[in-house]
Design an enzyme around this catalytic site. Structure first.
Site, mmCIF file in Angstrom:
data_model
loop_
_atom_site.group_PDB
_atom_site.id
_atom_site.type_symbol
_atom_site.label_atom_id
_atom_site.label_comp_id
_atom_site.label_asym_id
_atom_site.label_seq_id
_atom_site.Cartn_x
_atom_site.Cartn_y
_atom_site.Cartn_z
ATOM 1 C CE LYS A 357 -3.572 -2.313 2.459
ATOM 2 N NZ LYS A 357 -4.738 -2.393 1.665
ATOM 3 N NE ARG A 434 -10.459 -9.681 -3.126
ATOM 4 C CZ ARG A 434 -10.990 -8.472 -3.809
ATOM 5 N NH1 ARG A 434 -11.227 -9.123 -5.083
ATOM 6 N NH2 ARG A 434 -11.227 -7.683 -3.545
#
Length: 576
Positions: A357, A434
Protein backbone atom coordinates in the site's frame (compact mmCIF):
# COMPACT_ATOMS: atom_id res chain seq x y z
CA UNK A 1 25.76 -13.52 17.74
CA UNK A 2 23.11 -15.36 19.73
CA UNK A 3 20.75 -12.49 18.95
CA UNK A 4 21.38 -13.01 15.23
CA UNK A 5 20.53 -16.71 15.53
CA UNK A 6 17.27 -16.00 17.38
CA UNK A 7 16.22 -13.29 14.93
CA UNK A 8 16.86 -15.43 11.86
CA UNK A 9 15.21 -18.42 13.47
CA UNK A 10 12.14 -16.33 14.26
CA UNK A 11 11.82 -15.30 10.62
CA UNK A 12 12.14 -18.88 9.46
CA UNK A 13 9.96 -20.56 12.08
CA UNK A 14 6.93 -18.34 11.70
CA UNK A 15 6.72 -18.75 7.93
CA UNK A 16 4.44 -21.43 6.59
CA UNK A 17 7.21 -22.88 4.40
CA UNK A 18 8.84 -26.24 5.10
CA UNK A 19 10.27 -26.81 8.59
CA UNK A 20 13.10 -28.97 7.31
CA UNK A 21 16.14 -28.53 9.55
CA UNK A 22 18.52 -28.73 6.57
CA UNK A 23 16.75 -25.87 4.84
CA UNK A 24 16.79 -23.97 8.14
CA UNK A 25 20.54 -24.39 8.47
CA UNK A 26 21.16 -23.50 4.84
CA UNK A 27 19.20 -20.26 5.19
CA UNK A 28 20.83 -19.43 8.47
CA UNK A 29 24.32 -20.02 7.11
CA UNK A 30 23.71 -18.00 3.95
CA UNK A 31 22.28 -15.13 5.98
CA UNK A 32 25.34 -14.85 8.20
CA UNK A 33 29.09 -15.19 8.06
CA UNK A 34 29.05 -17.84 10.80
CA UNK A 35 30.46 -21.30 10.07
CA UNK A 36 27.99 -24.17 9.91
CA UNK A 37 29.52 -25.75 13.01
CA UNK A 38 28.32 -22.70 14.98
CA UNK A 39 24.84 -22.34 13.55
CA UNK A 40 24.17 -26.07 13.88
CA UNK A 41 23.96 -25.65 17.65
CA UNK A 42 20.35 -24.40 17.82
CA UNK A 43 18.81 -27.63 16.53
CA UNK A 44 16.56 -27.86 19.62
CA UNK A 45 13.99 -26.27 17.33
CA UNK A 46 10.85 -26.07 19.52
CA UNK A 47 12.73 -24.26 22.28
CA UNK A 48 14.27 -21.83 19.80
CA UNK A 49 10.86 -21.19 18.25
CA UNK A 50 9.39 -20.31 21.64
CA UNK A 51 12.39 -18.13 22.49
CA UNK A 52 12.21 -16.22 19.21
CA UNK A 53 8.46 -15.69 19.37
CA UNK A 54 8.57 -14.54 23.00
CA UNK A 55 11.44 -12.16 22.27
CA UNK A 56 9.62 -10.68 19.26
CA UNK A 57 6.46 -10.06 21.29
CA UNK A 58 8.31 -8.58 24.24
CA UNK A 59 10.60 -6.25 22.32
CA UNK A 60 8.49 -4.53 19.67
CA UNK A 61 7.89 -1.12 21.21
CA UNK A 62 7.60 -2.51 24.76
CA UNK A 63 3.90 -1.71 24.49
CA UNK A 64 1.30 -3.50 26.57
CA UNK A 65 -2.26 -2.26 27.15
CA UNK A 66 -3.12 -1.16 30.67
CA UNK A 67 -5.78 -3.40 32.17
CA UNK A 68 -8.58 -0.88 32.73
CA UNK A 69 -11.88 -2.09 34.11
CA UNK A 70 -14.71 -0.67 32.01
CA UNK A 71 -17.10 1.55 33.97
CA UNK A 72 -20.15 -0.21 35.34
CA UNK A 73 -23.26 1.94 35.09
CA UNK A 74 -26.33 0.92 37.08
CA UNK A 75 -29.57 1.47 35.14
CA UNK A 76 -33.01 1.66 36.73
CA UNK A 77 -36.46 2.36 35.32
CA UNK A 78 -38.53 4.63 37.57
CA UNK A 79 -41.82 6.47 37.66
CA UNK A 80 -41.13 9.57 39.75
CA UNK A 81 -41.91 13.27 39.59
CA UNK A 82 -39.11 14.82 37.53
CA UNK A 83 -39.10 17.91 39.74
CA UNK A 84 -38.46 15.75 42.82
CA UNK A 85 -35.70 13.51 41.43
CA UNK A 86 -32.44 13.97 43.31
CA UNK A 87 -29.08 13.65 41.58
CA UNK A 88 -26.49 15.46 39.46
CA UNK A 89 -28.22 15.99 36.10
CA UNK A 90 -31.81 15.71 34.91
CA UNK A 91 -31.40 15.21 31.13
CA UNK A 92 -34.51 16.01 29.09
CA UNK A 93 -34.80 14.88 25.48
CA UNK A 94 -36.53 17.66 23.54
CA UNK A 95 -37.82 17.66 19.96
CA UNK A 96 -38.17 20.82 17.88
CA UNK A 97 -41.92 20.69 18.50
CA UNK A 98 -41.46 20.33 22.29
CA UNK A 99 -39.52 23.57 22.53
CA UNK A 100 -42.29 25.75 21.07
CA UNK A 101 -43.67 28.45 23.35
CA UNK A 102 -46.99 30.30 23.57
CA UNK A 103 -47.56 34.04 23.20
CA UNK A 104 -46.33 34.54 26.77
CA UNK A 105 -43.02 32.77 26.03
CA UNK A 106 -44.10 29.81 28.15
CA UNK A 107 -43.52 26.19 27.17
CA UNK A 108 -46.54 24.32 25.83
CA UNK A 109 -44.99 20.89 26.50
CA UNK A 110 -46.27 19.56 29.83
CA UNK A 111 -42.97 18.29 31.27
CA UNK A 112 -41.06 21.44 30.30
CA UNK A 113 -43.92 23.59 31.64
CA UNK A 114 -43.82 21.70 34.94
CA UNK A 115 -40.06 22.11 35.29
CA UNK A 116 -40.20 25.79 34.31
CA UNK A 117 -42.95 26.60 36.80
CA UNK A 118 -40.65 25.30 39.55
CA UNK A 119 -37.85 27.48 38.20
CA UNK A 120 -39.85 30.68 37.81
CA UNK A 121 -39.53 30.74 34.02
CA UNK A 122 -35.72 30.55 34.02
CA UNK A 123 -35.65 27.44 31.80
CA UNK A 124 -37.67 29.10 29.01
CA UNK A 125 -35.59 32.25 29.33
CA UNK A 126 -32.30 30.37 29.20
CA UNK A 127 -33.36 28.26 26.20
CA UNK A 128 -34.18 31.45 24.28
CA UNK A 129 -30.91 33.12 25.23
CA UNK A 130 -28.93 30.00 24.28
CA UNK A 131 -30.89 29.79 21.02
CA UNK A 132 -31.80 26.19 21.84
CA UNK A 133 -34.32 24.94 19.25
CA UNK A 134 -34.25 21.19 19.86
CA UNK A 135 -32.16 20.31 16.80
CA UNK A 136 -29.98 17.20 16.85
CA UNK A 137 -26.57 18.03 18.29
CA UNK A 138 -27.82 20.91 20.42
CA UNK A 139 -27.66 20.80 24.20
CA UNK A 140 -27.75 23.29 27.02
CA UNK A 141 -27.04 22.54 30.68
CA UNK A 142 -28.12 24.89 33.46
CA UNK A 143 -27.16 24.89 37.11
CA UNK A 144 -30.12 26.50 38.82
CA UNK A 145 -31.69 26.02 42.28
CA UNK A 146 -35.29 24.95 42.79
CA UNK A 147 -35.24 21.30 41.75
CA UNK A 148 -34.04 18.05 43.30
CA UNK A 149 -31.34 17.78 40.62
CA UNK A 150 -28.24 19.98 40.65
CA UNK A 151 -28.47 20.63 36.91
CA UNK A 152 -31.03 20.45 34.13
CA UNK A 153 -29.91 19.58 30.63
CA UNK A 154 -31.97 20.07 27.49
CA UNK A 155 -30.80 17.79 24.67
CA UNK A 156 -32.05 18.16 21.12
CA UNK A 157 -33.73 15.23 19.37
CA UNK A 158 -34.55 16.95 16.08
CA UNK A 159 -38.02 16.48 14.61
CA UNK A 160 -38.53 13.16 16.42
CA UNK A 161 -36.69 10.35 18.18
CA UNK A 162 -38.49 7.33 16.81
CA UNK A 163 -35.53 5.34 15.40
CA UNK A 164 -32.99 3.25 17.27
CA UNK A 165 -30.15 5.29 15.79
CA UNK A 166 -31.71 8.57 17.01
CA UNK A 167 -32.28 7.17 20.51
CA UNK A 168 -28.72 5.85 20.71
CA UNK A 169 -27.53 9.28 19.59
CA UNK A 170 -29.56 10.78 22.43
CA UNK A 171 -27.82 8.43 24.87
CA UNK A 172 -24.41 9.44 23.51
CA UNK A 173 -25.30 13.12 23.91
CA UNK A 174 -26.28 12.45 27.53
CA UNK A 175 -22.91 10.75 28.05
CA UNK A 176 -21.11 13.81 26.67
CA UNK A 177 -23.03 16.10 29.03
CA UNK A 178 -22.33 13.79 32.00
CA UNK A 179 -18.61 13.70 31.17
CA UNK A 180 -18.40 17.46 30.86
CA UNK A 181 -20.11 17.98 34.23
CA UNK A 182 -18.32 15.01 35.84
CA UNK A 183 -21.71 13.77 36.95
CA UNK A 184 -22.09 10.62 39.00
CA UNK A 185 -25.86 10.27 38.61
CA UNK A 186 -28.20 11.14 35.76
CA UNK A 187 -31.94 10.89 35.19
CA UNK A 188 -33.26 10.66 31.63
CA UNK A 189 -36.71 11.71 30.51
CA UNK A 190 -38.28 12.34 27.12
CA UNK A 191 -40.32 15.53 27.05
CA UNK A 192 -42.89 13.73 24.87
CA UNK A 193 -43.12 10.10 25.90
CA UNK A 194 -46.90 9.84 25.80
CA UNK A 195 -46.83 9.01 22.08
CA UNK A 196 -44.68 5.90 22.64
CA UNK A 197 -46.64 2.63 22.75
CA UNK A 198 -46.34 0.35 25.76
CA UNK A 199 -44.74 -2.27 23.49
CA UNK A 200 -42.07 0.17 22.30
CA UNK A 201 -41.11 1.61 25.68
CA UNK A 202 -38.66 -1.19 26.68
CA UNK A 203 -36.91 -0.93 23.29
CA UNK A 204 -36.74 2.85 23.64
CA UNK A 205 -35.19 2.60 27.10
CA UNK A 206 -32.70 -0.03 25.90
CA UNK A 207 -31.57 2.09 22.93
CA UNK A 208 -31.00 5.13 25.17
CA UNK A 209 -29.12 2.99 27.71
CA UNK A 210 -26.94 1.47 24.98
CA UNK A 211 -26.05 4.90 23.60
CA UNK A 212 -25.18 6.14 27.08
CA UNK A 213 -22.87 3.19 27.86
CA UNK A 214 -21.07 3.47 24.52
CA UNK A 215 -20.87 7.24 24.81
CA UNK A 216 -19.29 7.09 28.26
CA UNK A 217 -16.76 4.47 27.18
CA UNK A 218 -13.27 5.64 26.19
CA UNK A 219 -10.44 3.34 25.17
CA UNK A 220 -7.61 4.60 27.37
CA UNK A 221 -5.58 1.38 27.54
CA UNK A 222 -2.70 2.89 25.57
CA UNK A 223 -2.62 6.31 27.27
CA UNK A 224 -0.16 7.04 30.05
CA UNK A 225 -2.66 9.26 31.83
CA UNK A 226 -6.42 9.38 31.54
CA UNK A 227 -9.47 10.39 33.55
CA UNK A 228 -11.86 7.71 34.69
CA UNK A 229 -15.54 8.34 33.93
CA UNK A 230 -17.55 9.35 36.98
CA UNK A 231 -21.03 8.26 35.86
CA UNK A 232 -22.28 5.45 38.11
CA UNK A 233 -26.08 5.45 37.91
CA UNK A 234 -28.77 6.29 35.37
CA UNK A 235 -32.50 6.45 36.10
CA UNK A 236 -34.86 6.28 33.13
CA UNK A 237 -38.10 8.08 33.95
CA UNK A 238 -41.45 7.89 32.21
CA UNK A 239 -40.99 4.74 30.15
CA UNK A 240 -42.53 2.35 32.63
CA UNK A 241 -41.15 -0.20 35.08
CA UNK A 242 -41.24 -3.96 35.53
CA UNK A 243 -39.41 -7.15 34.57
CA UNK A 244 -39.79 -6.74 30.79
CA UNK A 245 -38.11 -3.35 30.82
CA UNK A 246 -35.39 -4.55 33.21
CA UNK A 247 -34.74 -7.51 30.90
CA UNK A 248 -34.32 -5.14 27.96
CA UNK A 249 -31.89 -2.95 29.91
CA UNK A 250 -29.82 -6.05 30.78
CA UNK A 251 -29.88 -7.02 27.08
CA UNK A 252 -28.58 -3.56 26.13
CA UNK A 253 -25.79 -3.95 28.67
CA UNK A 254 -24.80 -7.37 27.24
CA UNK A 255 -24.72 -6.16 23.64
CA UNK A 256 -22.82 -3.01 24.62
CA UNK A 257 -20.16 -5.12 26.35
CA UNK A 258 -19.72 -7.03 23.09
CA UNK A 259 -19.43 -3.78 21.13
CA UNK A 260 -16.82 -2.46 23.57
CA UNK A 261 -14.79 -5.66 23.13
CA UNK A 262 -15.04 -5.24 19.35
CA UNK A 263 -13.83 -1.65 19.59
CA UNK A 264 -10.90 -2.61 21.80
CA UNK A 265 -9.81 -5.37 19.43
CA UNK A 266 -9.83 -3.04 16.42
CA UNK A 267 -8.17 -0.19 18.33
CA UNK A 268 -5.30 -2.42 19.45
CA UNK A 269 -2.15 -1.90 17.36
CA UNK A 270 -0.71 -4.73 15.31
CA UNK A 271 2.41 -4.92 17.49
CA UNK A 272 0.11 -5.92 20.37
CA UNK A 273 -2.80 -7.72 18.71
CA UNK A 274 -1.05 -10.43 16.70
CA UNK A 275 -2.97 -13.42 15.27
CA UNK A 276 -1.90 -15.39 18.34
CA UNK A 277 -3.20 -12.75 20.74
CA UNK A 278 -6.50 -12.57 18.81
CA UNK A 279 -6.80 -16.34 19.27
CA UNK A 280 -6.10 -15.90 23.00
CA UNK A 281 -8.90 -13.32 23.22
CA UNK A 282 -11.27 -15.73 21.49
CA UNK A 283 -10.31 -18.53 23.88
CA UNK A 284 -10.88 -16.17 26.80
CA UNK A 285 -14.45 -15.51 25.62
CA UNK A 286 -15.10 -19.26 25.43
CA UNK A 287 -13.63 -19.97 28.86
CA UNK A 288 -15.63 -17.12 30.44
CA UNK A 289 -18.85 -18.59 29.02
CA UNK A 290 -17.85 -22.26 29.03
CA UNK A 291 -21.45 -23.36 29.71
CA UNK A 292 -22.37 -22.41 26.13
CA UNK A 293 -19.12 -21.76 24.21
CA UNK A 294 -16.19 -23.94 23.18
CA UNK A 295 -12.99 -22.91 21.37
CA UNK A 296 -10.90 -24.70 18.75
CA UNK A 297 -7.68 -22.98 17.62
CA UNK A 298 -5.87 -24.53 14.65
CA UNK A 299 -2.17 -23.91 13.99
CA UNK A 300 -0.50 -23.73 10.58
CA UNK A 301 0.21 -27.47 10.42
CA UNK A 302 -3.40 -28.32 11.19
CA UNK A 303 -4.57 -25.85 8.54
CA UNK A 304 -2.16 -27.47 6.09
CA UNK A 305 -3.79 -30.85 6.83
CA UNK A 306 -7.14 -29.26 5.96
CA UNK A 307 -5.58 -28.04 2.67
CA UNK A 308 -6.12 -24.34 3.43
CA UNK A 309 -3.61 -23.18 0.82
CA UNK A 310 -5.38 -19.89 0.11
CA UNK A 311 -5.27 -18.79 3.77
CA UNK A 312 -1.73 -20.09 4.39
CA UNK A 313 -0.48 -18.32 1.27
CA UNK A 314 -1.42 -14.96 2.80
CA UNK A 315 0.15 -15.86 6.14
CA UNK A 316 3.44 -17.10 4.64
CA UNK A 317 5.43 -13.85 4.90
CA UNK A 318 4.78 -13.00 8.53
CA UNK A 319 6.98 -13.67 11.56
CA UNK A 320 3.74 -14.06 13.53
CA UNK A 321 2.21 -17.46 12.74
CA UNK A 322 -1.44 -17.80 11.66
CA UNK A 323 -4.16 -18.97 14.04
CA UNK A 324 -7.46 -20.32 12.74
CA UNK A 325 -10.19 -19.57 15.29
CA UNK A 326 -13.42 -21.52 15.69
CA UNK A 327 -15.81 -20.82 18.58
CA UNK A 328 -19.04 -22.80 18.83
CA UNK A 329 -22.13 -21.68 20.74
CA UNK A 330 -24.64 -24.31 21.83
CA UNK A 331 -27.72 -23.38 23.89
CA UNK A 332 -27.75 -24.34 27.58
CA UNK A 333 -30.85 -26.50 27.10
CA UNK A 334 -33.40 -27.70 24.58
CA UNK A 335 -33.16 -28.77 20.94
CA UNK A 336 -31.27 -26.91 18.20
CA UNK A 337 -33.56 -25.78 15.37
CA UNK A 338 -31.13 -23.57 13.41
CA UNK A 339 -27.39 -23.78 12.71
CA UNK A 340 -25.67 -20.53 11.77
CA UNK A 341 -22.13 -19.34 11.07
CA UNK A 342 -20.58 -15.91 11.47
CA UNK A 343 -17.31 -15.56 9.58
CA UNK A 344 -15.02 -12.56 10.11
CA UNK A 345 -11.97 -11.38 8.20
CA UNK A 346 -9.03 -11.47 10.62
CA UNK A 347 -6.06 -9.62 9.11
CA UNK A 348 -4.41 -8.16 12.20
CA UNK A 349 -2.26 -6.10 9.84
CA UNK A 350 -2.30 -5.68 6.08
CA UNK A 351 0.78 -4.19 4.43
CA UNK A 352 -0.55 -5.13 1.00
CA UNK A 353 2.22 -7.69 0.56
CA UNK A 354 4.34 -7.22 -2.57
CA UNK A 355 1.56 -4.99 -3.89
CA UNK A 356 2.39 -2.78 -0.93
CA UNK A 357 0.00 0.00 0.00
CA UNK A 358 1.56 3.30 -1.09
CA UNK A 359 0.57 6.87 -1.77
CA UNK A 360 -2.05 9.24 -0.36
CA UNK A 361 -5.24 7.55 0.78
CA UNK A 362 -3.74 4.06 1.02
CA UNK A 363 -4.35 4.18 4.82
CA UNK A 364 -1.57 1.70 5.59
CA UNK A 365 -1.23 3.28 9.04
CA UNK A 366 -4.83 2.22 9.80
CA UNK A 367 -4.50 -1.36 8.62
CA UNK A 368 -4.80 -2.65 12.18
CA UNK A 369 -8.56 -2.30 11.51
CA UNK A 370 -8.39 -4.95 8.78
CA UNK A 371 -9.56 -7.44 11.40
CA UNK A 372 -12.79 -5.48 11.99
CA UNK A 373 -14.85 -8.40 10.69
CA UNK A 374 -13.31 -10.76 13.23
CA UNK A 375 -13.86 -8.17 15.97
CA UNK A 376 -17.58 -8.07 15.05
CA UNK A 377 -17.80 -11.86 15.14
CA UNK A 378 -16.01 -12.17 18.50
CA UNK A 379 -17.95 -9.24 19.98
CA UNK A 380 -21.17 -11.01 18.99
CA UNK A 381 -19.85 -14.23 20.56
CA UNK A 382 -19.26 -12.44 23.85
CA UNK A 383 -22.73 -10.85 23.83
CA UNK A 384 -24.47 -14.13 22.92
CA UNK A 385 -22.48 -15.96 25.61
CA UNK A 386 -24.18 -13.67 28.12
CA UNK A 387 -27.66 -13.62 26.52
CA UNK A 388 -27.77 -17.42 25.97
CA UNK A 389 -30.51 -17.73 23.31
CA UNK A 390 -32.24 -21.10 22.94
CA UNK A 391 -32.81 -23.22 19.84
CA UNK A 392 -29.81 -21.98 17.85
CA UNK A 393 -26.24 -23.19 17.31
CA UNK A 394 -23.70 -20.60 16.13
CA UNK A 395 -20.20 -21.12 14.73
CA UNK A 396 -17.82 -18.15 14.89
CA UNK A 397 -14.99 -18.56 12.37
CA UNK A 398 -11.88 -16.39 11.88
CA UNK A 399 -8.82 -17.15 9.75
CA UNK A 400 -6.40 -14.84 11.61
CA UNK A 401 -3.04 -13.85 10.11
CA UNK A 402 -0.95 -10.92 8.88
CA UNK A 403 -0.25 -9.90 5.27
CA UNK A 404 3.43 -8.94 5.33
CA UNK A 405 6.47 -8.93 3.03
CA UNK A 406 9.43 -11.34 3.22
CA UNK A 407 11.38 -13.84 1.16
CA UNK A 408 8.84 -16.52 2.06
CA UNK A 409 5.87 -14.39 1.03
CA UNK A 410 3.27 -14.90 -1.64
CA UNK A 411 4.13 -13.18 -4.94
CA UNK A 412 1.93 -11.69 -7.64
CA UNK A 413 1.40 -14.43 -10.20
CA UNK A 414 1.56 -17.27 -7.67
CA UNK A 415 -1.25 -19.85 -7.72
CA UNK A 416 -2.75 -21.01 -4.42
CA UNK A 417 -5.18 -23.87 -3.87
CA UNK A 418 -8.10 -23.44 -1.49
CA UNK A 419 -9.47 -26.21 0.72
CA UNK A 420 -12.32 -26.95 -1.70
CA UNK A 421 -9.76 -27.68 -4.43
CA UNK A 422 -10.28 -24.49 -6.43
CA UNK A 423 -7.15 -22.74 -7.69
CA UNK A 424 -6.54 -19.00 -7.54
CA UNK A 425 -4.01 -16.98 -9.50
CA UNK A 426 -2.94 -14.15 -7.20
CA UNK A 427 -2.83 -11.10 -9.45
CA UNK A 428 -2.77 -8.75 -6.45
CA UNK A 429 -1.37 -9.60 -3.01
CA UNK A 430 -3.32 -6.69 -1.53
CA UNK A 431 -6.59 -8.53 -2.22
CA UNK A 432 -5.68 -10.92 0.56
CA UNK A 433 -8.77 -10.82 2.76
CA UNK A 434 -10.84 -12.76 0.27
CA UNK A 435 -8.11 -15.42 0.11
CA UNK A 436 -8.34 -16.00 3.87
CA UNK A 437 -12.14 -15.87 3.80
CA UNK A 438 -12.22 -18.50 1.03
CA UNK A 439 -10.91 -21.21 3.35
CA UNK A 440 -12.89 -19.85 6.31
CA UNK A 441 -16.14 -20.11 4.31
CA UNK A 442 -15.37 -23.68 3.22
CA UNK A 443 -14.66 -24.56 6.86
CA UNK A 444 -17.92 -22.95 8.00
CA UNK A 445 -19.93 -24.87 5.41
CA UNK A 446 -18.33 -28.09 6.65
CA UNK A 447 -19.84 -27.47 10.12
CA UNK A 448 -23.26 -28.30 8.69
CA UNK A 449 -24.69 -24.80 8.98
CA UNK A 450 -27.74 -23.61 7.05
CA UNK A 451 -26.90 -19.89 6.93
CA UNK A 452 -23.64 -17.91 6.87
CA UNK A 453 -23.04 -14.19 7.29
CA UNK A 454 -19.49 -13.01 6.70
CA UNK A 455 -18.18 -9.56 7.61
CA UNK A 456 -15.02 -8.04 6.19
CA UNK A 457 -13.22 -4.76 5.65
CA UNK A 458 -12.91 -5.99 2.11
CA UNK A 459 -12.87 -3.20 -0.46
CA UNK A 460 -12.16 0.49 -0.83
CA UNK A 461 -14.70 0.29 -3.65
CA UNK A 462 -17.49 -0.14 -1.11
CA UNK A 463 -16.43 3.05 0.70
CA UNK A 464 -16.44 4.91 -2.61
CA UNK A 465 -19.94 3.61 -3.33
CA UNK A 466 -21.58 4.03 0.09
CA UNK A 467 -19.39 6.39 2.10
CA UNK A 468 -18.00 5.94 5.60
CA UNK A 469 -21.10 5.00 7.59
CA UNK A 470 -23.00 2.45 5.47
CA UNK A 471 -22.03 -1.20 4.97
CA UNK A 472 -22.57 -2.94 1.66
CA UNK A 473 -24.59 -6.17 1.61
CA UNK A 474 -24.37 -8.79 -1.14
CA UNK A 475 -26.30 -12.06 -1.15
CA UNK A 476 -28.13 -14.32 -3.60
CA UNK A 477 -30.77 -15.01 -0.92
CA UNK A 478 -33.73 -12.63 -0.62
CA UNK A 479 -34.91 -14.45 2.50
CA UNK A 480 -31.59 -13.98 4.27
CA UNK A 481 -31.48 -10.35 3.16
CA UNK A 482 -34.91 -9.79 4.72
CA UNK A 483 -33.79 -11.34 8.02
CA UNK A 484 -30.60 -9.32 8.30
CA UNK A 485 -32.18 -6.02 7.26
CA UNK A 486 -34.91 -6.48 9.85
CA UNK A 487 -32.14 -7.08 12.42
CA UNK A 488 -30.34 -3.92 11.31
CA UNK A 489 -33.52 -1.86 11.74
CA UNK A 490 -33.62 -2.98 15.38
CA UNK A 491 -29.88 -2.38 15.90
CA UNK A 492 -29.84 1.00 14.16
CA UNK A 493 -26.85 0.08 11.96
CA UNK A 494 -26.99 1.14 8.31
CA UNK A 495 -26.82 -1.45 5.53
CA UNK A 496 -27.40 -1.16 1.77
CA UNK A 497 -27.88 -4.09 -0.58
CA UNK A 498 -25.74 -4.12 -3.72
CA UNK A 499 -26.44 -6.36 -6.73
CA UNK A 500 -24.55 -9.63 -7.03
CA UNK A 501 -24.17 -9.21 -10.78
CA UNK A 502 -23.10 -12.60 -12.17
CA UNK A 503 -21.97 -11.19 -15.53
CA UNK A 504 -19.12 -9.41 -13.72
CA UNK A 505 -17.53 -12.80 -12.99
CA UNK A 506 -16.07 -12.75 -16.50
CA UNK A 507 -13.39 -10.31 -15.26
CA UNK A 508 -12.35 -12.80 -12.55
CA UNK A 509 -11.37 -15.64 -14.87
CA UNK A 510 -7.74 -16.75 -15.18
CA UNK A 511 -5.96 -18.26 -18.15
CA UNK A 512 -4.00 -20.68 -15.98
CA UNK A 513 -6.12 -21.24 -12.86
CA UNK A 514 -9.80 -21.39 -11.92
CA UNK A 515 -9.88 -17.67 -11.12
CA UNK A 516 -7.86 -14.58 -10.30
CA UNK A 517 -8.35 -12.81 -6.98
CA UNK A 518 -9.22 -9.36 -8.38
CA UNK A 519 -11.16 -8.05 -11.35
CA UNK A 520 -11.10 -4.56 -12.81
CA UNK A 521 -11.52 -1.34 -10.86
CA UNK A 522 -15.22 -1.06 -11.69
CA UNK A 523 -17.65 -2.79 -9.34
CA UNK A 524 -14.86 -3.92 -7.01
CA UNK A 525 -17.17 -4.67 -4.07
CA UNK A 526 -19.34 -6.84 -6.33
CA UNK A 527 -16.51 -8.84 -7.90
CA UNK A 528 -15.04 -9.43 -4.43
CA UNK A 529 -18.36 -10.91 -3.28
CA UNK A 530 -18.58 -13.04 -6.44
CA UNK A 531 -15.14 -14.41 -5.56
CA UNK A 532 -16.32 -15.39 -2.06
CA UNK A 533 -19.41 -17.05 -3.52
CA UNK A 534 -17.15 -19.68 -5.16
CA UNK A 535 -16.37 -21.07 -1.70
CA UNK A 536 -19.90 -21.39 -0.32
CA UNK A 537 -21.95 -24.56 -0.67
CA UNK A 538 -24.97 -23.95 -2.92
CA UNK A 539 -27.29 -25.42 -0.26
CA UNK A 540 -26.18 -22.80 2.30
CA UNK A 541 -27.81 -19.36 2.45
CA UNK A 542 -24.96 -16.85 2.46
CA UNK A 543 -24.50 -13.10 2.86
CA UNK A 544 -21.38 -10.95 2.61
CA UNK A 545 -21.25 -7.63 4.47
CA UNK A 546 -18.48 -5.21 3.47
CA UNK A 547 -17.78 -3.03 6.53
CA UNK A 548 -14.71 -1.20 5.18
CA UNK A 549 -16.42 2.17 5.70
CA UNK A 550 -18.26 1.97 9.04
CA UNK A 551 -15.61 -0.05 10.91
CA UNK A 552 -13.73 3.17 11.76
CA UNK A 553 -14.74 6.68 12.89
CA UNK A 554 -12.31 9.16 11.34
CA UNK A 555 -13.53 12.03 13.52
CA UNK A 556 -12.92 10.12 16.76
CA UNK A 557 -9.93 8.24 15.31
CA UNK A 558 -11.26 5.07 16.84
CA UNK A 559 -13.19 1.89 16.09
CA UNK A 560 -16.99 1.81 16.05
CA UNK A 561 -17.80 -1.82 16.88
CA UNK A 562 -20.00 -1.87 13.78
CA UNK A 563 -21.92 -5.05 12.98
CA UNK A 564 -22.06 -6.60 16.45
CA UNK A 565 -25.54 -5.36 17.37
CA UNK A 566 -26.95 -6.50 14.01
CA UNK A 567 -25.36 -9.94 14.27
CA UNK A 568 -26.82 -10.45 17.75
CA UNK A 569 -30.29 -9.39 16.57
CA UNK A 570 -30.04 -11.71 13.56
CA UNK A 571 -29.07 -14.71 15.71
CA UNK A 572 -31.99 -13.95 18.04
CA UNK A 573 -34.34 -13.88 15.04
CA UNK A 574 -33.29 -17.47 14.33
CA UNK A 575 -33.55 -18.54 17.97
CA UNK A 576 -36.65 -20.13 19.47
Amino acid sequence: MAAIVVSLASTFVASSSTSSSSLFLTRLRSASSLPLSFVAVPLCYPKLKLMAHTLARASLGLTQPVNIENPKISFAAKEVDVTEWKGDILAVGVTEKDITKDENSKFENQILKKLDSKLGGLLAEASSEEDFTGKVGQSTVLRIPGLGSKRVGLIGLGQSASTTAALKGFGEAIAAVAKSAQAGSVAIVLASSEGISAESKPKTAAAIASGTVLGIYEDNRYKSDSKKPTLKSVDIIGLGTGPELEKKLKFAEDVSSGIILGRELVNSPANVLTPGVLAEEASKIASTHSDVLTATILNAEQCKELKMGSYLGVAAASANPPHFIHLCYKPPSGPVKAKLALVGKGLTFDSGGYNIKTGPGCSIELMKFDMGGSAAVLGAAKALGQIKPLGVEVHFVVAACENMISGTGMRPGDIVTASNGKTIEVNNTDAEGRLTLADALVYACNQGVEKIVDLATLTGACIVALGPSIAGVLTPSDDLAKEVFEASEVSGEKLWRLPLEESYWESMKSGVADMVNTGGRQGGAITAALFLKQFVDEKVQWMHIDIAGPVWNDKKRAATGFGIATLVEWVLKNAS
